[in-house]
Enzyme design. Structure first.
Site, short mmCIF file in Angstrom:
data_model
loop_
_atom_site.label_atom_id
_atom_site.label_comp_id
_atom_site.label_asym_id
_atom_site.label_seq_id
_atom_site.Cartn_x
_atom_site.Cartn_y
_atom_site.Cartn_z
CG MET A 1 10.57 -2.97 2.28
SD MET A 1 9.19 -1.91 1.80
CE MET A 1 7.90 -3.14 1.74
CG ASN B 1 7.34 6.24 5.07
OD1 ASN B 1 8.26 5.83 4.33
ND2 ASN B 1 6.18 5.62 5.15
CG HIS C 1 1.66 5.15 2.16
ND1 HIS C 1 2.10 3.87 2.44
CD2 HIS C 1 0.36 5.05 1.81
CE1 HIS C 1 1.08 3.03 2.25
NE2 HIS C 1 0.02 3.72 1.88
CB SER D 1 0.62 10.52 2.00
OG SER D 1 -0.68 10.34 1.50
CG ASP E 1 2.00 3.39 6.04
OD1 ASP E 1 3.18 3.80 5.95
OD2 ASP E 1 1.60 2.34 5.52
C1 GRF Z 1 7.73 3.79 -3.02
O1 GRF Z 1 6.56 3.56 -3.75
C2 GRF Z 1 7.38 4.38 -1.68
O2 GRF Z 1 6.21 5.15 -1.68
C3 GRF Z 1 7.18 3.17 -0.81
O3 GRF Z 1 8.12 2.23 -1.28
C4 GRF Z 1 8.44 2.50 -2.64
C5 GRF Z 1 9.93 2.61 -2.71
O4 GRF Z 1 10.44 2.68 -4.00
N1 GRF Z 1 7.32 3.52 0.58
P1 GRF Z 1 11.96 3.09 -4.23
O5 GRF Z 1 12.84 2.05 -3.52
O6 GRF Z 1 12.18 4.46 -3.70
O7 GRF Z 1 12.15 3.00 -5.73
#
Ligand code: GRF
Length: 203
Positions: free
Chosen positions: A93, A110, A112, A139, A148
């Protein structure tokens, strides 16, 4: 075939994608060594998953550092110790700084939960639902400084039905994520990706 590359996963939360990656490495569907999991949150369940899988893990608290650069330097120090060749963000994050990204050109991935460039940012699933699009998706892309926005490696569509809620849509999206992310990671690990401008080709 050349030697396996080493990679690290950065995660902040639940670690569903991390688990899919761990499983794929075990089954040799990703031909690379997952050496290290780093989290910016000590309470991230991703760290528990790493420990259970016997993967080295470290949590680094951003509040212990004066700025993003200093935090990034600490992460890079760990990467150096583990000989990390490429980096996978999985529910991480925080934005990475320019210096960090420069160290790993076309070596940071990454995932998304939308069809980029639509619905960038952390509320992608809810925003797609609220906007009323009939198709959203997943993606996988390279990381650049702007959020992104890097070149897209892979996308898969997920239809939205009138019965979908944020929760049911998230479930469908996560299922797709856990399938396509390991595939994209394996391509990178096996040097299968060729990048020309914004376009990414599979060799
Ligand atoms: C996923 O939906 C990913 O696309 C986004 O954050 C979420 C992470 O989920 N970037 P997790 O921690 O892998 O369960």
């Amino acid at each position: 075939m050349g030697a396996f590359m080493n990679f690290a996963v950065l995660a902040s939360g639940h670690g569903g994608n991390l688990q899919a990656i761990i499983n794929a490495v075990k089954k040799k569907k990703i031909k690379a060594h997952l050496k290290l999991v780093v989290s910016d949150r000590a309470d991230a369940y991703a760290l528990v998953r790493a420990r259970k899988a016997n993967i080295s893990s470290v949590s680094i608290n951003p509040q212990d550092f004066p700025d993003r650069e200093a935090f990034d330097r600490k992460v890079l120090e760990h990467f150096k110790n583990f000989d990390i060749d490429f980096v996978v963000l999985a529910g991480y994050m925080r934005l990475l700084g320019r210096r960090f990204i420069k160290q790993y050109p076309h070596k940071i991935l990454n995932i998304h939960p939308a069809l980029l460039p639509a619905f960038k940012g952390v509320r992608a699933i809810r925003e797609a639902l609220a906007y009323g699009v009939k198709v959203t998706g997943v993606s996988v892309h390279f990381v650049v400084e702007e959020m992104d926005s890097g070149a897209i490696i892979m996308q898969q569509a997920v239809p939205i039905s009138s019965r979908d809620t944020a929760k049911s849509l998230a479930t469908k999206i996560h299922r797709v994520e856990h399938k396509i992310y390991p595939q994209a990671i394996d391509w990178l690990a096996r040097r299968k990706l060729r990048v020309v401008g914004r376009r990414v080709f599979l060799r």
